[in-house]
Design an enzyme around this catalytic site. Sequence first.
Site, PDB file in Angstrom:
ATOM      1  N   LYS A 151      30.311  22.449  76.917  1.00 39.06           N
ATOM      2  CA  LYS A 151      31.499  23.102  76.373  1.00 39.06           C
ATOM      3  C   LYS A 151      31.276  24.602  76.164  1.00 39.06           C
ATOM      4  O   LYS A 151      32.123  25.423  76.533  1.00 39.06           O
ATOM      5  CB  LYS A 151      31.905  22.413  75.060  1.00 39.06           C
ATOM      6  CG  LYS A 151      33.192  22.897  74.480  1.00 39.06           C
ATOM      7  CD  LYS A 151      32.944  23.970  73.466  1.00 39.06           C
ATOM      8  CE  LYS A 151      34.246  24.544  72.949  1.00 39.06           C
ATOM      9  NZ  LYS A 151      33.983  25.671  72.052  1.00 39.06           N
ATOM     10  N   ASP A 210      36.743  20.602  74.283  1.00 30.33           N
ATOM     11  CA  ASP A 210      36.211  20.366  72.941  1.00 30.33           C
ATOM     12  C   ASP A 210      36.986  19.193  72.336  1.00 30.33           C
ATOM     13  O   ASP A 210      37.832  18.599  72.991  1.00 30.33           O
ATOM     14  CB  ASP A 210      36.368  21.613  72.084  1.00 30.33           C
ATOM     15  CG  ASP A 210      37.807  22.084  72.070  1.00 30.33           C
ATOM     16  OD1 ASP A 210      38.710  21.248  72.163  1.00 30.33           O
ATOM     17  OD2 ASP A 210      38.037  23.290  71.966  1.00 30.33           O
TER      18      ASP A 210
END
Length: 398
Positions: free
Chosen positions: A255, A274
Amino acid sequence: MAVRATEWQKLPVTLTELCINTTLRCGQSFRWRKSADDEWSCALHGRILSFRQDALYLHYRAIYPPSTLHTPPHDDDTPTLVKHYFNLEPDLCKLYSQWAASDANFKKRAPKFAGVRILRQDPWEALIGFICSSNNNISRISQMVHNLCLHYGPLIGHIGNEAYHDFPTPEALAGPGVEQHLQKLGFGYRAKYIYKTAVMVADSRGLAWLDELCNPESPVFGQEPKPGGPLIEGGREGYRKAHQELLALHGVGPKVADCVCLMGLGWSESVPVDTHVWQIAQRDYKFGKGKHSSLTPATYTAVANHFRKLWGKEAGWAHSVLFTADLKAFSERLVAKTEIKTEEVSVKAEPDGSGVVESTTKTATATKKRVKRDVGDDEHQVVEVKEKIVKRSKRRKA
DNA sequence: GACAGCCCTGGCGA
DNA sequence: ATCGCCAGGGCTG
């Protein structure tokens, strides 16, 4: 010598092409501060940049420290820097209509969030900023980044009593005792990540390594653009290489690597997934079942690929619009109508002192809950009004 | 691949 | 009022 501020300049930009009030607060960059009403400022490239915006123009000026060698505005590169930083080349309106045409959910949610543009931040700053972001919230991330600048970044100047520091270099963050100091400043386990990453970049890889991971179509400030290659399902080759190399740094997982790729390295197809985006994927794009019931690495890739297929080459830009639309800090835009209604009813109800209509009480409570977590900014007034309404209705009940 | 454990903060329900 | 719990833009071993 006095502070050297250049005159205010302006650039023709509509609010649908760029809305700084949204873009600078949606968790891309963590350093922008309000320096006056409707004025945002940040130290960038050795100067303080300030921005204001109206319907037709983006207004900006630079404040240079007295020690600057060149003499603005004669060799002032601020206009180029502004266009570069705000990534003004892509036609955002055109992109919005393309995404709306291929995605009904985007069409539904985007209208209240026009002008969300992916910034072209410094790769090194983006890297450290997003290492701070893990398991964290925007207000604390901003506080941490501010602390990094305050303690390790060069002082550029002041606006009023507020000091503006530029972002620290890798060398500054790789110094002895930095990890312990950051630990003491409340960085938690990220103290070690930042220090180790800084050491790696300062001592072995070098900033050039990071800069070379940039999309050649949109290189770091000051370099000439070159072609970026064809788009394939998992993203262009250069994007995949950059993502993979970033994963070797401490505190950088999929991420964070995607955030750096998108907002620091100019890879527009990068889609950071996320928990927030994962929730959107489950709510609006039928993820969360069977094979992809939880956010495993495989699911991560599947979600990102799905959005790349749906939105195309600038998928990360579209993703950011939906992400922003889901941020609590902007949730008042989704209940704006209810809010006005509530105020009207309460004003009318006030003089006679009789009971508040049941439905009004409910509305006020719901509105308050949604906005309450906002951190200090221009929404305070709204919150106060709502809390008064709630209190009144409670008193009457009691 | 799955799973704790990790630093710290603020909000929320009990 | 105070406490425990948990999520908040995850990553590491």
